[in-house]
Design an enzyme around this catalytic site. Structure first.
Site, mmCIF file in Angstrom:
data_model
loop_
_atom_site.group_PDB
_atom_site.id
_atom_site.type_symbol
_atom_site.label_atom_id
_atom_site.label_comp_id
_atom_site.label_asym_id
_atom_site.label_seq_id
_atom_site.Cartn_x
_atom_site.Cartn_y
_atom_site.Cartn_z
ATOM 1 N N GLU A 1 -9.181 22.427 45.883
ATOM 2 C CA GLU A 1 -8.410 23.551 45.047
ATOM 3 C C GLU A 1 -7.862 22.608 43.877
ATOM 4 O O GLU A 1 -7.760 23.096 42.728
ATOM 5 C CB GLU A 1 -7.468 23.860 45.863
ATOM 6 C CG GLU A 1 -6.330 24.802 45.185
ATOM 7 C CD GLU A 1 -6.790 26.090 44.746
ATOM 8 O OE1 GLU A 1 -7.338 26.832 45.722
ATOM 9 O OE2 GLU A 1 -6.977 26.342 43.594
ATOM 10 N N ASP B 1 -8.025 23.350 39.840
ATOM 11 C CA ASP B 1 -6.884 23.600 38.944
ATOM 12 C C ASP B 1 -7.045 22.974 37.740
ATOM 13 O O ASP B 1 -6.902 23.512 36.666
ATOM 14 C CB ASP B 1 -5.730 23.396 39.809
ATOM 15 C CG ASP B 1 -5.691 24.428 40.749
ATOM 16 O OD1 ASP B 1 -6.185 25.501 40.999
ATOM 17 O OD2 ASP B 1 -4.777 24.397 41.798
ATOM 18 N N SER C 1 -8.188 31.409 42.838
ATOM 19 C CA SER C 1 -7.818 30.134 42.844
ATOM 20 C C SER C 1 -8.296 29.492 41.617
ATOM 21 O O SER C 1 -7.909 28.594 40.910
ATOM 22 C CB SER C 1 -8.710 29.414 43.610
ATOM 23 O OG SER C 1 -7.516 29.261 44.851
#
Ligand SMILES: *[C@@H]1O[C@H](CO)[C@@H](O)[C@H](O)[C@H]1NC(C)=O
Ligand SMILES: *[C@@H]1O[C@H](CO)[C@@H](O)[C@H](O)[C@H]1NC(C)=O
Length: 601
Positions: free
Chosen positions: A300, A304, A527
């Protein structure tokens, strides 16, 4: 005369009685209670000497005014250039002044704690108190019992589903945690990692077209070059890169891996490789710092960074890694912070003088794991960040109206219900859904499949729904009411028609090109759409977006009208013309957004 005298004598007597019996000794009654969510089982009493960090949320004196200013802020910017506050946001001190508890609140709570031998420590706005206490002491303070609860996935926490307070404090304390919140942050990345070569997704469509999009976009691995063409950010030079910043938050021990960021930028933004080497990583509450990771972790966080840097490598990027929610270790006598970590992060952020203009978060959990009192206070903390001129983006979740097989209410009766997520259900933040395909973009949906490497991937749909805690905010009332009306009773009883509905906007969220552990692959989820949106918005920061988006900004979005929030074993809310609880108002048409904002700013 006589009557009057008797009357005042009685008053004096009553006053003396009150003075003779300190208010702090008033009787206890139930302050808050929350059903233990499904999946958690009570194991045994928590050890009396286990030390926990307790957070006490004091009632804020003037949150209503802060909310008013937040809701008016951007619409004011847009609609009234003559207004004295035109273009301004509240300063950190102005925000603190609005949320600072009254003197009465502070004194009563302080008195209660000192009578119990506790020295409270306050944040600078004085609306939160932090104390480290053994379980036995918290139990007597809150007239409750703590038990160890174990989740079916093995996680353990010490919690007290019901807790009590002296009557005279009920109106002065909003919440105390950890007590009855079972919230845990979950990353909304649906495919942890898929090799480009091993996709066997039957629904994947390529869209070679004659336009510029066809030349750079390929659904099986979507690149920054595709995003900048699709959303028309190509060639836009962000202003004020010496002042503006864009950030993302990491939880669950995640932090971005610099070497993967370098590989990603070498391939897609070769002139900005140094960004991956130098962006600051802030460590909060013993979160993980820069350093090696165990294989399988930090997908994740990697995503990002890469999603933001891919679309806007020029505005400085910041990574926040917050610790918290560690596994429960009963023998541990050092204080453990087992709150959900948003509060730790947001309260840390609010202490900073200067904060980033855009912040992306891709972690959430079922709203029903959080007691309403706590969700409201965490949401109010987010409002303070918004009031300071920051766009807070949260992903809308990856399970449509709810994860298949789990759509049951926490009401104690086991009623079938769609499951909204928190924090995307908070009205003071902007929630981001996901799309796939190009020309047109449609709701991101990918049924479960097993890759050619044998790895199973679950169902994935852009998440959306209606809060059971937060009321519908004024800025979206018209759109949401209209949507509900047009459903003509479909899904009645499965959702709260009067709730804050999300997401607000959307962006691409399927098969992002990205690097992990030195290898190129793809990753999907809200996400992905959320940091991508953060990168786009950071090109031209606009503060808290929602009132402006619903009144004006929607004209600068591409409406998405195909697909639905598949989940809970049903098709779920359909995407329609205008706002819908799957893709919100749509995906960015960046030059239009800039023009709409600029024209009025
Ligand atoms: C899209 O990418 C896939 C996988 O890399 C490739 O097989 C396919 O030919 C590409 N399609 C187009 C139109 O470029
Ligand atoms: C995906 O959803 C379908 C129903 O829409 C269900 O039958 C299937 O079991 C789900 N798969 C997984 C892995 O949850």
């Amino acid at each position: 005369m006589v009557g009057a005298t008797v009357f005042s004598a009685a008053l004096v007597a009553a006053a003396q009685v009150v003075l003779a019996t300190p208010v702090a000794r008033s009787g206890y009654s139930l302050k808050d209670s929350h059903n233990v969510p499904r999946g958690w089982a009570k194991v045994k009493r928590a050890p009396a000497d286990h030390v926990m960090q307790i957070q006490i949320g004091l009632k804020q004196s003037n949150f209503a005014e802060l909310e008013r200013q937040l809701y008016q802020g951007t619409s004011m910017l847009v609609s009234d250039p003559e207004h004295p506050k035109y273009g301004q946001h509240l300063s950190a001190d102005e925000v603190k002044e609005l949320v600072k508890p009254t003197k009465e609140t502070t004194e009563l709570v302080h008195e209660w704690l000192s009578e119990n031998g506790i020295m409270p420590s306050y944040n600078s706005a004085k609306d939160w108190i932090t104390v480290n206490l053994p379980v036995s002491k918290i139990e007597s303070l809150l007239d409750t019992e703590y038990h160890i609860f174990e989740h079916k996935d093995g996680a353990k926490v010490a919690r007290a589903p019901s807790w009590f307070l002296p009557n005279h404090l009920h109106d002065h304390i909003d919440t105390i945690q950890p007590t009855n919140s079972f919230f845990r942050a979950r990353a909304q990345a649906s495919d942890a990692f898929v090799d480009v070569g091993i996709l066997t997704d039957p629904n994947l469509k390529h869209y070679p077209t004659s336009s510029g999009i066809g030349a750079v976009c390929n659904t099986s691995s979507v690149t920054p070059q595709c995003f900048e063409t699709l959303y028309k950010t190509k060639g836009y030079k962000p202003r004020s890169t010496d002042k503006n910043k864009v950030a993302f938050t990491n939880y669950l021990g995640e932090h971005p891996i610099r070497s993967d960021g370098e590989l990603f930028l070498e391939k897609f933004r070769p002139e900005y490789v140094s960004v991956a080497q130098t962006f600051p990583q802030y460590v909060i509450a013993d979160g993980p710092g820069d350093g090696p990771i165990t294989d399988g972790e930090s997908h994740e966080a990697n995503l990002d960074f890469q999603a933001i840097a891919g679309i806007n490598p020029r505005t400085p990027i910041i990574s926040y890694s917050t610790g918290g929610s560690p596994p429960f270790t009963p023998s541990n006598s050092t204080p453990t912070n087992t709150n959900e970590p948003y509060l730790v992060w947001v309260n840390w952020l609010l202490e900073q003088k200067s904060i980033p203009q855009v912040i992306s978060t891709s972690y959430s959990d079922d709203e029903q794991t959080v007691p309403a009192s706590y969700a409201r206070r965490v949401c109010q903390q987010f409002a303070q960040v918004g009031a300071r001129g920051t766009t807070l983006l949260f992903s809308s979740g990856d399970a449509g109206v709810g994860p298949y097989g789990e759509c049951v209410s926490n009401d104690g009766l086991g009623t079938d219900k769609f499951l909204p997520d928190f924090p995307p259900s908070c009205p003071y933040i902007t929630s981001v859904g996901a799309t796939k395909n190009f020309e047109p973009e449609v709701v991101a949906y990918r049924p479960a499949f097993v890759g050619s490497d044998g790895v199973a991937h679950g169902n994935y749909t852009s998440g959306g729904g209606f809060s059971n805690i937060f009321e519908i905010p004024p800025y979206q009332k018209k759109e949401v009411t209209n949507y509900v009306k047009n459903l003509k009773g479909e899904y009645d009883g499965w959702y709260n028609k009067k709730g804050r509905a999300y997401p607000d906007i959307a962006a691409q969220g399927l098969y992002f090109a990205y690097f992990y552990n030195g290898k190129e692959g793809t990753i999907s989820g809200t996400s992905a759409s959320t940091p991508l949106t953060a990168g786009i918005i950071s090109l031209k920061p606009l503060g808290f977006l929602n009132p402006w988006l619903y009144s004006e900004g929607y004209k600068g979005l591409n409406d998405v009208t195909e697909g639905s929030a598949v989940g809970c074993g049903v098709d779920g809310f359909p995407a329609v013309k205008g706002w819908d609880p799957v893709t919100g108002l749509g995906t960015p048409d960046f030059p239009k957004l800039v023009k709409l904002a600029g024209a009025k700013l």
